[in-house]
Write a protein that holds these residues in place. Structure first.
Motif, mmCIF file in Angstrom:
data_model
loop_
_atom_site.group_PDB
_atom_site.id
_atom_site.type_symbol
_atom_site.label_atom_id
_atom_site.label_comp_id
_atom_site.label_asym_id
_atom_site.label_seq_id
_atom_site.Cartn_x
_atom_site.Cartn_y
_atom_site.Cartn_z
ATOM 1 N N THR A 118 1.107 -0.794 2.529
ATOM 2 C CA THR A 118 0.242 -0.210 1.511
ATOM 3 C C THR A 118 0.455 1.294 1.417
ATOM 4 O O THR A 118 0.531 1.857 0.318
ATOM 5 C CB THR A 118 -1.231 -0.521 1.818
ATOM 6 O OG1 THR A 118 -1.406 -1.936 1.858
ATOM 7 C CG2 THR A 118 -2.147 0.071 0.769
ATOM 8 N N THR A 136 5.256 -2.150 -11.203
ATOM 9 C CA THR A 136 5.067 -3.501 -10.674
ATOM 10 C C THR A 136 5.257 -3.474 -9.157
ATOM 11 O O THR A 136 6.210 -2.867 -8.666
ATOM 12 C CB THR A 136 6.064 -4.488 -11.300
ATOM 13 O OG1 THR A 136 5.841 -4.559 -12.703
ATOM 14 C CG2 THR A 136 5.896 -5.882 -10.704
ATOM 15 N N ALA A 138 4.747 -5.999 -5.416
ATOM 16 C CA ALA A 138 4.541 -7.342 -4.857
ATOM 17 C C ALA A 138 4.337 -7.223 -3.356
ATOM 18 O O ALA A 138 5.241 -7.525 -2.569
ATOM 19 C CB ALA A 138 5.729 -8.247 -5.174
ATOM 20 N N PHE A 142 0.227 -10.164 0.132
ATOM 21 C CA PHE A 142 -0.333 -11.058 -0.874
ATOM 22 C C PHE A 142 -0.083 -12.519 -0.530
ATOM 23 O O PHE A 142 -0.929 -13.382 -0.760
ATOM 24 C CB PHE A 142 0.312 -10.778 -2.231
ATOM 25 C CG PHE A 142 -0.528 -9.933 -3.131
ATOM 26 C CD1 PHE A 142 -1.743 -9.425 -2.733
ATOM 27 C CD2 PHE A 142 -0.091 -9.643 -4.414
ATOM 28 C CE1 PHE A 142 -2.505 -8.644 -3.575
ATOM 29 C CE2 PHE A 142 -0.856 -8.859 -5.263
ATOM 30 C CZ PHE A 142 -2.060 -8.359 -4.838
ATOM 31 N N LEU A 155 -5.910 -3.869 -1.115
ATOM 32 C CA LEU A 155 -5.922 -3.835 -2.573
ATOM 33 C C LEU A 155 -6.803 -2.690 -3.063
ATOM 34 O O LEU A 155 -6.453 -1.981 -4.012
ATOM 35 C CB LEU A 155 -6.406 -5.168 -3.138
ATOM 36 C CG LEU A 155 -6.475 -5.231 -4.673
ATOM 37 C CD1 LEU A 155 -5.094 -5.050 -5.297
ATOM 38 C CD2 LEU A 155 -7.089 -6.558 -5.127
ATOM 39 N N TYR A 177 0.692 -6.678 -10.614
ATOM 40 C CA TYR A 177 0.836 -7.293 -9.295
ATOM 41 C C TYR A 177 1.613 -8.600 -9.445
ATOM 42 O O TYR A 177 1.195 -9.503 -10.170
ATOM 43 C CB TYR A 177 -0.537 -7.530 -8.674
ATOM 44 C CG TYR A 177 -1.226 -6.233 -8.315
ATOM 45 C CD1 TYR A 177 -1.178 -5.733 -7.023
ATOM 46 C CD2 TYR A 177 -1.892 -5.488 -9.285
ATOM 47 C CE1 TYR A 177 -1.785 -4.532 -6.688
ATOM 48 C CE2 TYR A 177 -2.503 -4.277 -8.969
ATOM 49 C CZ TYR A 177 -2.443 -3.810 -7.668
ATOM 50 O OH TYR A 177 -3.041 -2.608 -7.356
ATOM 51 N N LEU A 195 -7.686 -11.586 -8.291
ATOM 52 C CA LEU A 195 -7.115 -10.378 -8.883
ATOM 53 C C LEU A 195 -7.763 -10.065 -10.231
ATOM 54 O O LEU A 195 -8.000 -8.899 -10.564
ATOM 55 C CB LEU A 195 -5.600 -10.541 -9.043
ATOM 56 C CG LEU A 195 -4.799 -10.588 -7.744
ATOM 57 C CD1 LEU A 195 -3.339 -10.936 -8.030
ATOM 58 C CD2 LEU A 195 -4.879 -9.256 -7.014
ATOM 59 N N VAL A 200 -7.436 -5.839 -12.083
ATOM 60 C CA VAL A 200 -6.089 -5.276 -12.101
ATOM 61 C C VAL A 200 -5.551 -5.305 -13.525
ATOM 62 O O VAL A 200 -5.955 -6.120 -14.356
ATOM 63 C CB VAL A 200 -5.145 -6.036 -11.151
ATOM 64 C CG1 VAL A 200 -5.677 -5.999 -9.725
ATOM 65 C CG2 VAL A 200 -4.932 -7.481 -11.594
ATOM 66 N N ILE A 203 -0.921 -9.228 -14.068
ATOM 67 C CA ILE A 203 -0.441 -10.129 -13.017
ATOM 68 C C ILE A 203 0.843 -10.771 -13.524
ATOM 69 O O ILE A 203 0.875 -11.329 -14.631
ATOM 70 C CB ILE A 203 -1.477 -11.213 -12.690
ATOM 71 C CG1 ILE A 203 -2.790 -10.576 -12.217
ATOM 72 C CG2 ILE A 203 -0.942 -12.178 -11.626
ATOM 73 C CD1 ILE A 203 -3.938 -11.559 -12.105
#
Length: 289
Positions: A118, A136, A138, A142, A155, A177, A195, A200, A203
């Motif tokens: 993170t 973007t 990933a 997750f 998050l 995400y 999410l 967010v 996705i």
């Protein structure tokens, strides 16, 4: 296997160079197609159309926004990380047939923990913020077994970093995400409702059989049952979101019908990659016209 991978790498490199060359000298017929595009709003941004190029095709930004000359309303560069940040960033506003949006896929490098990953992602977000129209990410945490509180905390850190940058720079840069989904095993989609509730921006549901993608694997996507199941997954994700977040999808888009089916199922933006390799650089205009 080594020879197969080498041939595949050459094929992909040749496809990429062909795309760059054709983007430099677009055909006159493409100019007429560009005049008939229907712009859309998504994630607070205006896109020329709903078709984009997924990350992995243009890693360093050599094609960049010139993808607009190939009929694409967006292109996602990268992945970019600490060890492979491009020395030269793509041109900000080249003259193109479409005002293509520039996304950048960011990836942490060998993190030792979710917290370290993170922290790396926050640093990369700060570094790419001015260059990209959207980003973007990933995070590995997750899709790995982890306590929910750990996921939620990380998050929240990403969301707070995004909000701080928006306040400091007065620039809005959506963050998407990405969830990797193996067709037939949609467990990763279980995160979609969560999410969406967190608000967010977007996705990305990426359908992926794994690497390497050779021609025979690419042709698997011609199975209508597989395409129908993929669309049902998109429909289920959209029902959970109810418009709270944009829904993007990539993987298995080989024809105009595949593209239209993904949109009909509820995708806001559709990305492709392997179709450029196996169908040619004019696939963008064929799908989006």
């Amino acid at each position: 296997m080594a020879n197969l991978l080498a041939r595949l790498a050459r094929t992909r490199e040749q496809a990429f160079m062909s795309a760059c060359n054709q983007a430099s000298t677009p055909l006159p017929a493409w100019k007429h197609l560009a005049e008939r595009v229907s712009p859309v709003n998504c994630m607070g941004l205006a896109f020329p159309n709903r078709l984009g190029i997924a990350a992995g095709f243009d890693r360093a930004g050599k094609l960049g926004r010139r993808a607009g000359n190939l009929g694409f309303g967006a292109i996602e560069l990268g992945s970019w990380g600490r060890e492979n940040w491009p020395e030269r960033l793509p041109s900000k506003n080249p003259k193109t047939l479409l005002g293509t949006r520039l996304g950048v896929r960011l990836a942490a490098t060998k993190p030792e923990s979710p917290e370290q990953e993170t922290a790396q992602l926050i640093h990369l977000i700060e570094k790419a913020w001015i260059t990209a129209d959207y980003l973007t990410i990933a995070p590995d945490w997750f899709q790995q077994p982890a306590p929910f509180q750990q996921l939620h905390t990380n998050l929240r850190r990403l969301r707070e970093a995004q909000q701080a940058l928006e306040s400091q720079t007065r620039k809005f840069c959506p963050i998407v995400y990405k969830l990797r989904v193996k067709p037939g095993n949609e467990d990763a989609c279980n995160l979609v409702p969560y999410l969406g509730c967190q608000g967010v921006d977007g996705i990305l549901i990426s359908f992926d059989f794994g690497k390497p993608v050779i021609s025979a694997h690419y042709r698997q996507w011609q199975d209508p049952v597989l395409q129908a199941n993929t669309c049902r997954t998109i429909e289920a994700c959209q029902r959970h979101l109810k418009g709270s977040s944009a829904l993007l999808t990539s993987g298995g888009v080989c024809s105009r019908q595949n593209y239209l089916d993904r949109l009909h199922a509820g995708a806001d933006l559709v990305q492709l990659h392997n179709a450029l390799v196996f169908e040619g650089p004019d696939i963008g205009w064929k799908l989006s016209q």
